[in-house]
Design a protein around this motif. Sequence first.
Motif: not given
Length: 375
Positions: A45-66, A105-112
Amino acid sequence: MPVPSSLSPSLAAGIVALTRHYADTVLPLWRAAGWNEALQLPYEALDDRSGRPLAAVRYRAMACARQLFIFSHAGPADAARAEALFASLQRHFGDGNGAWLYSIDAAGQPLDSRRDLYTFAFVVFACAQYHRLSGSAAALELMRRTTELIEQRFADGQGLYLSALAEDFADDGAPVLQNPIMHLTEAYLAAYAIDGDAWYGQRLREMGQALLARFVDPASGCVAELPQGEAGNRIEPGHQFEWFSLVMGAPALFAGSALEAALRRAFVFAQRHGVAAGTLGVSAALAADGALQDATQRIWAQTEFARALAVEGSAQSLGTLALWTERFRSRFLHDGGWHEVLGPGGEVLRADMPSTTPYHLLGAYQALQALIERA
């Protein structure tokens, strides 16, 4: 662009404005600030005012696919990004045999590591779209392997699918839910369109019959979030519009079916009870009798309303759509992107722009653009 004779000038102008905002504002966010170069993944996700990335907690396969879906459609200049997303989907989330992690996770290791049907469905969908637009044989093979695994592991024995399984594919008690089944329907429709395998058509018809029996309210025609009779059930207007567009867009499979008839009634019900007359904002949830349960308005539901209006295509729907383009732009879009969730009075309730939302924008805008192309 000249105004098509069969569309009102306001609707044609509204469509042009929306597609321009998508091309000039939305896509550039994910070409630049929204791209994690180190992981070769979109930020969540990005901040909807600045357009900068919000702090990364996870990355989802579904988001990559979309994002693979949206960049597959973005044109030749973005072919390298689509190729990178396809590679990252496999590298970070896949096992090479059609199985997928939910997140890292944010480091690229399996989270869920659970096996999530919603995720598997979007992999099938994205691979089908990527193959259709790039000709990638690897995407076609991955689509088929993932489909086989869905059928082998997630099927509940009653014509539908469990929403999730444990990492080893053991049944961990997850229920059957309509939302992942809806996106699996979308995925199988995309696969059928590029593969031509009659199995997909037969499976889709069977899924439609099972959905009708277990999830559709006979009184309204609406598809509930949980099977009929379960406590805490609700109707999401956005999902009625989404189901309507999927089924009406596949007349060779569903024309004349009981599911099609039900969804025509659901379209009317959701519009009557779930769309605010003044703003045309689509509410989040209704009770089975149409009483408002949740008045918040998420952007994806607004876009699914627009897509359904375009697919329905009557003069009344196109008139509503002309008003919708104006009100949606003024309420949900801004020069830096969009607002993800509004209150019924227009107050901004979330300050993020998820990487998953452009998928909904693109789906709606494709249906709107088709109106111009047919005019």
